[in-house]
Scaffold this active site. Structure first.
Site, short mmCIF file in Angstrom:
data_model
loop_
_atom_site.label_atom_id
_atom_site.label_comp_id
_atom_site.label_asym_id
_atom_site.label_seq_id
_atom_site.Cartn_x
_atom_site.Cartn_y
_atom_site.Cartn_z
N SER A 189 39.45 33.55 37.62
CA SER A 189 40.51 34.53 37.39
C SER A 189 40.18 35.98 37.70
CB SER A 189 41.00 34.43 35.96
OG SER A 189 41.90 33.37 35.87
N SER A 200 44.10 34.51 37.08
CA SER A 200 45.10 34.94 36.13
C SER A 200 45.03 36.43 35.80
CB SER A 200 44.94 34.14 34.81
OG SER A 200 43.67 34.43 34.23
N LYS A 258 42.67 43.53 30.48
CA LYS A 258 43.55 42.36 30.50
C LYS A 258 44.07 42.07 29.10
CE LYS A 258 43.39 37.54 32.15
NZ LYS A 258 42.52 36.56 32.83
N1 GLN Z 1 43.31 29.36 37.59
C1 GLN Z 1 42.42 28.77 36.64
C2 GLN Z 1 43.21 28.10 35.53
O1 GLN Z 1 44.40 28.19 35.59
C3 GLN Z 1 41.49 29.78 36.12
C4 GLN Z 1 42.00 30.58 34.99
C5 GLN Z 1 41.01 31.59 34.50
O2 GLN Z 1 39.95 31.80 35.09
N2 GLN Z 1 41.34 32.19 33.40
O3 GLN Z 1 42.68 27.50 34.67
#
Ligand code: GLN
Length: 495
Positions: free
Chosen positions: A176, A152, A77
């Site tokens: 994520s 994400s 990532k």
């Molecule tokens: N969707 C969550 C957020 O927007 C989790 C993001 C993540 O785990 N990096 O904060």
């Protein structure tokens, strides 16, 4: 093909590492072009990958001992630093950022012989649940190109789903890796906080962030964790020794395991089809000899979500201050003075969701609001930890659906609050610091005529099943997940 399978083929010399790599590159090139490209990749590391593959082939020829991930193509990532390889965090502000060092997790992958094949697309700075917040465009779900792959870690999930990498590193701050794993029929493991070093991870929320693998199956997740985990003198929040083998405890079945599901996870908002799959999964657990009980976790769901977004945006506002065009980030020219410089640089090069979180965080940390928001959120976070600890004194696992809905359409959640709700089942594990995994729980029929890269039976949509275990209990979690996966696969093949 997962890690375990590839390793067999490489060691038996059924395929050379170079041929293997070419297969992955071909798929990447096929799915990363044209109007309907998946868009999982920001930077391809092709040249280095070929070099490494040649080294691996030479090693195999000489009969040298191979590392745990020798020759395995892995995607990373783009919020995780890779030495000499562009790392953008999917933000315009880091468009030209080339790190001078590898994140510890990447260092460990390399030491184990992995090929770092690509840097993957994601929500900007990992802020998002769908992959739509990237400055490099959204990522598509290979099962239905009109839908999101979940975020994400959208690119890390999608690339494994279409066979462009054998496994990937994502991050999980609020779901994520689990959300994309759920939306893509993969496995997303969120290790306990402190299990994997965060050194070299571009921080979102330092007290919650975890580096986390996305893989095709549970066995592969265990290998990845064995490689990347362990105490790092350069991250004081880490614990546990390096090289711990998480693949050993798989013999234990589900027999006699005490499993609970919180009734709060089955409340309003849960899609009927996802719920039906969840009940089938519970049935399979029971048939395999587990004892399953309904419990109440009052803080699971909306309370956890509210706490999460206050703490996360507070930490984001502080962590992202360094992207100002001076310490880090592209600089805007022709500005009048320092303030104007900061303003223009950050206005132009940060995305909307990132700005929203910075503003929210500054608000909840400001004098006058600190006690009402940030401090209160920290107190409730403590209560969440205690609530989870209490539950785990009676149960081995807590299970829920990974998300309340199947993968949704690109553009369907323009309202930020609707997007935040995607994490309603996942943030609890992050706040409690425990470990969790999303495995495929089943499939539902895609009612619409979907444009998919898969043909036939695969024109369905995956539904994730989440399992949580107490902090540091990854072995029990992976063991249970592996046996659950077996039960699901048996049911699938009997279909
Ligand atoms: N969707 C969550 C957020 O927007 C989790 C993001 C993540 O785990 N990096 O904060």
């Amino acid at each position: 093909m997962g890690i375990i399978e590839i390793k067999k083929k490489l060691t038996k010399e059924e395929i050379s590492c170079e041929d293997l790599l070419n297969g992955y590159l071909q798929r990447i090139k096929k799915f990363e072009k044209g109007e309907k490209k998946i868009n999982a990749v920001i930077t391809l590391n092709e040249e280095e990958a070929h070099k490494k593959a040649a080294e691996v082939d030479a090693k195999i020829k000489k009969g040298e001992q191979l590392g745990l991930l020798e020759g395995i193509p892995i995607a990373v990532k783009d919020v995780i630093c890779t030495k000499g390889l562009r790392t953008t965090a999917a933000s315009k502000i880091l468009d030209n950022f080339i790190p001078t060092y590898d994140a510890t997790a990447v260092e460990k992958l390399k030491q184990a012989g992995a090929i770092i094949l690509a840097k993957t697309n994601c929500d900007e700075f990992a802020h998002g649940a769908s992959g739509e917040n990237s400055a490099y465009g959204f990522t598509r779900n290979p099962y239905d190109l009109a839908r999101v792959p979940g975020g994400s870690s959208s690119g890390s999930g999608a690339i494994v789903a279409y066979g462009g990498a054998a496994a990937a590193l994502g991050t999980d701050t609020g779901g994520s890796t689990r959300v994309p794993a759920g939306f893509l029929g993969l496995v997303g493991l969120k290790p306990s906080y402190g299990r994997v070093s965060r050194r070299g991870l571009i921080a979102m929320s330092s007290s919650i962030d975890t580096i986390a693998p996305i893989t095709e199956n549970v066995g592969d997740a265990a290998i990845m964790l064995s490689v990347i985990s362990g105490k790092d003198p350069q991250d004081s929040t880490t614990a546990g020794f390096s090289g711990k083998d998480f693949t050993v405890d798989f013999k234990k079945g589900l027999q006699g395991l005490k499993i609970a599901y919180p009734k709060e996870a089955l409340a309003k908002g849960l899609d009927e089809k996802v719920k039906a799959i969840f009940w089938e999964d519970i049935k399979k657990l029971k048939e395999s000899g587990a004892e399953v009980e309904e419990i109440s976790l009052p803080l699971f769901g909306e309370s956890a979500l509210a706490v999460y977004y206050i703490i996360v945006s507070s930490e984001i506002s502080s962590n992202l201050a360094r992207f100002d065009g001076i310490r880090y980030g592209v600089a805007e020219n022709g500005t009048k003075n320092l303030e104007d410089f900061y303003k223009k640089t950050r206005t132009k090069n940060l995305g909307q969701e990132t700005k929203r979180r910075i503003i929210l965080g500054n608000f909840s940390l400001s004098a006058g609001y600190f006690d009402a928001y940030y401090n209160k959120a920290q107190k409730v976070r403590r209560l969440i930890r205690e609530e989870a600890q209490k539950a785990f004194s009676k149960f081995d696992l807590i299970v829920t659906p990974t998300t309340a809905t199947p993968p949704f359409k690109i553009g369907a959640k323009a309202d930020p609050l609707a997007m935040y709700l995607v994490d309603i089942y996942s943030v609890y594990a992050n706040l409690a610091g425990i470990c969790a995994i999303s495995v495929n729980g089943g499939w539902i029929k895609n009612e619409e005529k979907a444009d998919s890269i898969f043909s036939g039976k695969k024109k369905r949509l995956p539904v994730g099943f989440q399992m949580m275990a107490k902090q540091w209990d990854e072995e029990a979690l992976l063991g249970a997940a592996l046996n659950f996966e077996k039960a699901i696969n048996l049911a699938e093949s009997a279909e």
